[in-house]
Design an enzyme around this catalytic site. Sequence first.
Site, PDB file in Angstrom:
ATOM      1  N   HIS A   1       0.865  -1.178   0.000  1.00  0.00           N
ATOM      2  CA  HIS A   1       0.000   0.000   0.000  1.00  0.00           C
ATOM      3  C   HIS A   1       0.902   1.229   0.000  1.00  0.00           C
ATOM      4  CE1 HIS A   1      -4.260  -1.370   1.246  1.00  0.00           C
ATOM      5  NE2 HIS A   1      -3.644  -2.372   0.642  1.00  0.00           N
TER       6      HIS A   1
ATOM      7  N   GLU B   1       1.154   4.073   1.494  1.00  0.00           N
ATOM      8  CA  GLU B   1       1.685   4.612   2.746  1.00  0.00           C
ATOM      9  C   GLU B   1       2.837   3.760   3.268  1.00  0.00           C
ATOM     10  OE1 GLU B   1      -2.861   5.287   2.961  1.00  0.00           O
ATOM     11  OE2 GLU B   1      -1.446   3.916   2.008  1.00  0.00           O
TER      12      GLU B   1
ATOM     13  N   ARG C   1       8.775   2.400   3.801  1.00  0.00           N
ATOM     14  CA  ARG C   1       9.899   1.509   3.487  1.00  0.00           C
ATOM     15  C   ARG C   1      10.926   2.244   2.632  1.00  0.00           C
ATOM     16  NH1 ARG C   1       9.454  -3.577   5.042  1.00  0.00           N
ATOM     17  NH2 ARG C   1      11.323  -4.093   3.850  1.00  0.00           N
TER      18      ARG C   1
ATOM     19  N   CYS D   1      -3.576   0.449   7.044  1.00  0.00           N
ATOM     20  CA  CYS D   1      -2.653   1.583   7.096  1.00  0.00           C
ATOM     21  C   CYS D   1      -2.968   2.495   8.283  1.00  0.00           C
ATOM     22  CB  CYS D   1      -2.712   2.371   5.789  1.00  0.00           C
ATOM     23  SG  CYS D   1      -2.038   1.456   4.377  1.00  0.00           S
TER      24      CYS D   1
ATOM     25  N   LYS E   1      15.671 -10.255  14.107  1.00  0.00           N
ATOM     26  CA  LYS E   1      14.508  -9.611  14.722  1.00  0.00           C
ATOM     27  C   LYS E   1      14.419  -9.908  16.215  1.00  0.00           C
ATOM     28  CE  LYS E   1      11.479  -7.644  13.137  1.00  0.00           C
ATOM     29  NZ  LYS E   1      10.320  -8.035  12.345  1.00  0.00           N
TER      30      LYS E   1
END
Length: 422
Positions: free
Chosen positions: A78, A80, A85, A220, A383
């Site tokens: 999307h 946004e 990114r 979003c 992560k």
Amino acid sequence: MEISGNEIADVVLRQFDAFPTKGKPLNRGAGVKEWVPLSGIVAQGKNSLTCLATATGMKCLPQNRIAQAQGTVLHDWHAEILAIRSFNRFLLDECYALASCQKQTSEFIRLRSPDERTESHFQPFALNDGINLHMYCSEAPCGDASMELTMAAQDDSTPWDLPPSINGVNPTTSPSTDTSPPSDATTHPLLQGRGYFSALGIVRRKPSRPDAPPTLSKSCSDKLALKQSTSLLSSLTSLLISPSNIYLTSLILPSSQHSASACQRAFSPSGRLKELNGKTWDGGYAFTPFSVLTTDREFRFSRRQALSPGEKLVPSNISASWTPLQFETLIGGVLQGRRQHDLKAASCVCKRRMWKLALEIAALVAVPRIERGLRGGMYGDVKGDELLRYRRSVKESVRTGPLQGWVRNVGGEEFGIEGVGI
């Protein structure tokens, strides 16, 4: 310097106009024209406005294909999210230029002195002081910030009956006239993007056609709400750059896409995020709400573009990612013209290439602890590294608080860094 919504919108719209034709929606002929959402991030300095990232797009991967993405296929493009990114990619590119001595200084990024760094606030880079960040969106962000617009667009705006149980969770209905957050968000499931539009103030997944495979990618609206606490930085970028001043100052929407009650509920300190007022966390994180401004500019490829009699609009399947250093067109979350799971199809904003670039930077600036964390065998190891515990704490606090009902889009983290460049 006070800035207007029109000034921010103009910077992004001018940048889009400079895109090559291959990055713009098509006129397919036979009365069929394409539309696409546009988003951009603009840096406001003392005397200038500079577009740092622009993106178009409106699709995401279904949940059953996440494990196949392997760090090369984007999960969510999307506009946004792709703009954010792309902004992260630009920041990493600036860090790399400084660390490799390709640049002596950057207008946007600086090296932090050793005495600025602490155990919890350890990053070697920071955004330069005196910069405010703004985001323009040509459409209301999907999810909670657009529910009133969704209701208004219905031929029959009668609220849908919520099912007694979705995914084993009993939902509570908020009346369509109520703009306050639900009293007990734990009673809400992860609702589909546009379904059950009378339930307000809750976490939703991305909208899709009823016959499409379901996605667990959050709307979003929800992702932007979370960014008010985690900053605009991604996990990888936050290992290298301080998050403390990388928050949006304002979100700019066309007046036609602005519902004051929806934006107040979705984003403001008096809406569903009110329990975060004044909240700070270790690592340079703080709840930093943005204001919502409007513009009377309309994107010429929006779904409100003028049509002649007999013409119709269809969504574009092409998305684009731009920074001052990169431009790409994407289809299906990978470079246009490439097979989806070919390593050569990997966008410069995909997880695997961003990871590779972050590791290169960590090695150049000689911060062994960060470099060790980025050398995890699998992306999931990175992560889960201890250095990201501060960021994980922020996300956990918000997801178990005002954004309860956030279902993680798990899977697809068992890949390495091999096979791609930076």
